[in-house]
Design a protein around this motif. Structure first.
Motif, PDB file in Angstrom:
ATOM      1  N   LYS A 168       0.828  -1.203   0.000  1.00 12.42           N
ATOM      2  CA  LYS A 168       0.000   0.000   0.000  1.00 12.42           C
ATOM      3  C   LYS A 168       0.861   1.252   0.000  1.00 12.42           C
ATOM      4  CE  LYS A 168      -3.832  -0.429   2.079  1.00 12.42           C
ATOM      5  NZ  LYS A 168      -4.910  -0.589   3.083  1.00 12.42           N
ATOM      6  N   GLY A 169       0.525   2.137  -0.928  1.00 13.79           N
ATOM      7  CA  GLY A 169       1.253   3.390  -1.029  1.00 13.79           C
ATOM      8  C   GLY A 169       2.443   3.351  -1.969  1.00 13.79           C
ATOM      9  N   ARG A 170       2.880   2.157  -2.311  1.00 11.26           N
ATOM     10  CA  ARG A 170       4.015   2.036  -3.231  1.00 11.26           C
ATOM     11  C   ARG A 170       3.641   1.342  -4.535  1.00 11.26           C
ATOM     12  NH1 ARG A 170       8.381  -1.096  -1.827  1.00 11.26           N
ATOM     13  NH2 ARG A 170       7.051  -2.528  -0.628  1.00 11.26           N
ATOM     14  N   PHE A 171       2.719   0.399  -4.443  1.00  9.96           N
ATOM     15  CA  PHE A 171       2.322  -0.385  -5.621  1.00  9.96           C
ATOM     16  C   PHE A 171       0.928   0.016  -6.061  1.00  9.96           C
ATOM     17  CE2 PHE A 171       5.012  -4.382  -4.368  1.00  9.96           C
ATOM     18  CZ  PHE A 171       6.147  -3.594  -4.344  1.00  9.96           C
ATOM     19  N   THR A 172       0.682  -0.082  -7.366  1.00 10.46           N
ATOM     20  CA  THR A 172      -0.637   0.191  -7.910  1.00 10.46           C
ATOM     21  C   THR A 172      -1.022  -0.922  -8.866  1.00 10.46           C
ATOM     22  OG1 THR A 172      -0.269   2.575  -7.758  1.00 10.46           O
ATOM     23  CG2 THR A 172      -2.071   1.825  -9.172  1.00 10.46           C
ATOM     24  N   VAL A 173      -2.169  -1.535  -8.609  1.00  7.98           N
ATOM     25  CA  VAL A 173      -2.662  -2.594  -9.489  1.00  7.98           C
ATOM     26  C   VAL A 173      -3.736  -2.008 -10.391  1.00  7.98           C
ATOM     27  CG1 VAL A 173      -4.341  -3.388  -7.748  1.00  7.98           C
ATOM     28  CG2 VAL A 173      -3.584  -4.935  -9.573  1.00  7.98           C
ATOM     29  N   SER A 174      -3.735  -2.427 -11.635  1.00  8.73           N
ATOM     30  CA  SER A 174      -4.730  -1.953 -12.595  1.00  8.73           C
ATOM     31  C   SER A 174      -5.035  -3.073 -13.581  1.00  8.73           C
ATOM     32  CB  SER A 174      -4.230  -0.710 -13.325  1.00  8.73           C
ATOM     33  OG  SER A 174      -3.047  -0.999 -14.050  1.00  8.73           O
ATOM     34  N   ARG A 175      -6.060  -2.860 -14.360  1.00  6.05           N
ATOM     35  CA  ARG A 175      -6.401  -3.873 -15.370  1.00  6.05           C
ATOM     36  C   ARG A 175      -7.010  -3.194 -16.583  1.00  6.05           C
ATOM     37  NH1 ARG A 175     -10.921  -1.563 -14.623  1.00  6.05           N
ATOM     38  NH2 ARG A 175     -12.862  -2.668 -14.138  1.00  6.05           N
ATOM     39  N   ASN A 216      -7.795  -8.094 -21.580  1.00  2.00           N
ATOM     40  CA  ASN A 216      -7.501  -9.213 -20.668  1.00  2.00           C
ATOM     41  C   ASN A 216      -6.090  -9.112 -20.101  1.00  2.00           C
ATOM     42  OD1 ASN A 216      -9.999 -10.371 -20.736  1.00  2.00           O
ATOM     43  ND2 ASN A 216      -9.408 -12.176 -21.902  1.00  2.00           N
ATOM     44  N   MET A 217      -5.760  -7.930 -19.661  1.00  2.00           N
ATOM     45  CA  MET A 217      -4.440  -7.716 -19.080  1.00  2.00           C
ATOM     46  C   MET A 217      -4.552  -7.017 -17.733  1.00  2.00           C
ATOM     47  SD  MET A 217      -1.912  -6.742 -22.219  1.00  2.00           S
ATOM     48  CE  MET A 217      -0.491  -6.992 -21.134  1.00  2.00           C
ATOM     49  N   ALA A 218      -3.595  -7.304 -16.880  1.00  2.00           N
ATOM     50  CA  ALA A 218      -3.495  -6.650 -15.588  1.00  2.00           C
ATOM     51  C   ALA A 218      -2.059  -6.192 -15.398  1.00  2.00           C
ATOM     52  CB  ALA A 218      -3.918  -7.589 -14.467  1.00  2.00           C
ATOM     53  N   TYR A 219      -1.906  -5.207 -14.512  1.00  2.00           N
ATOM     54  CA  TYR A 219      -0.598  -4.609 -14.324  1.00  2.00           C
ATOM     55  C   TYR A 219      -0.344  -4.392 -12.834  1.00  2.00           C
ATOM     56  CZ  TYR A 219      -1.737  -3.491 -19.150  1.00  2.00           C
ATOM     57  OH  TYR A 219      -2.133  -3.571 -20.466  1.00  2.00           O
ATOM     58  N   LEU A 220       0.924  -4.387 -12.507  1.00  2.00           N
ATOM     59  CA  LEU A 220       1.329  -4.019 -11.156  1.00  2.00           C
ATOM     60  C   LEU A 220       2.477  -3.029 -11.278  1.00  2.00           C
ATOM     61  CD1 LEU A 220       0.865  -4.537  -8.103  1.00  2.00           C
ATOM     62  CD2 LEU A 220       2.766  -6.172  -8.232  1.00  2.00           C
ATOM     63  N   GLN A 221       2.185  -1.777 -11.000  1.00  2.00           N
ATOM     64  CA  GLN A 221       3.199  -0.734 -11.002  1.00  2.00           C
ATOM     65  C   GLN A 221       3.837  -0.706  -9.619  1.00  2.00           C
ATOM     66  OE1 GLN A 221       4.308   1.414 -13.509  1.00  2.00           O
ATOM     67  NE2 GLN A 221       5.866   2.002 -12.000  1.00  2.00           N
ATOM     68  N   MET A 222       5.130  -0.887  -9.568  1.00  2.00           N
ATOM     69  CA  MET A 222       5.839  -0.940  -8.290  1.00  2.00           C
ATOM     70  C   MET A 222       6.838   0.194  -8.231  1.00  2.00           C
ATOM     71  SD  MET A 222       6.423  -5.052  -7.886  1.00  2.00           S
ATOM     72  CE  MET A 222       7.601  -5.139  -9.238  1.00  2.00           C
ATOM     73  N   ASN A 223       6.656   1.050  -7.262  1.00  2.00           N
ATOM     74  CA  ASN A 223       7.555   2.184  -7.053  1.00  2.00           C
ATOM     75  C   ASN A 223       8.228   2.058  -5.692  1.00  2.00           C
ATOM     76  OD1 ASN A 223       6.625   3.281  -9.518  1.00  2.00           O
ATOM     77  ND2 ASN A 223       4.948   4.345  -8.462  1.00  2.00           N
TER      78      ASN A 223
END
Length: 117
Positions: free
Chosen positions: A64-71, A76-83
């Protein structure tokens, strides 16, 4: 149904990575895409998840606060942005399809994330 995760790699402390997960092989009834990880010598743990229909998101305390999940449901794709990556984020990251109770039925092959100084 097949899932394929990609986007892992070697990154320095504080850096960013964006993981992608592609879902193929037909339709599915599972309602939630999750990201889980397994570090060496540790059990697999939940990182984040997103509802395919509502886009509602869920995060572990460490994410929480660092990663962002989206789709992108249309693709039919999902993403995980990790900062703000930390050494303790080093793990194999898996995407998985499951239900609203966190019971995952389909898993991708995993992508390795290594955070190094």
């Amino acid at each position: 149904v097949q899932l394929q995760a990609s986007g892992g790699g070697l990154v320095q402390i504080g850096g960013s990575l964006r993981l992608s997960c592609t879902v193929s092989g037909g339709t599915f009834s599972e309602t939630r895409m999750g990201w889980l990880r397994q570090a060496p010598g540790k059990e697999r743990e939940f990182v984040a998840a997103i509802s395919w229909s509502s886009g509602g998101t869920y995060y572990s305390h460490s994410a929480k606060g660092r990663f962002t999940v989206s789709r992108d449901s249309a693709k039919n794709m999902a993403y995980l942005q990790m900062n703000g990556l930390k050494p303790e984020d080093t793990a194999i990251y898996y995407c998985a399809l499951g239900d609203n109770y966190g019971r995952y039925k389909y898993f991708g092959q995993g992508t390795l994330v290594t955070v190094s100084s």
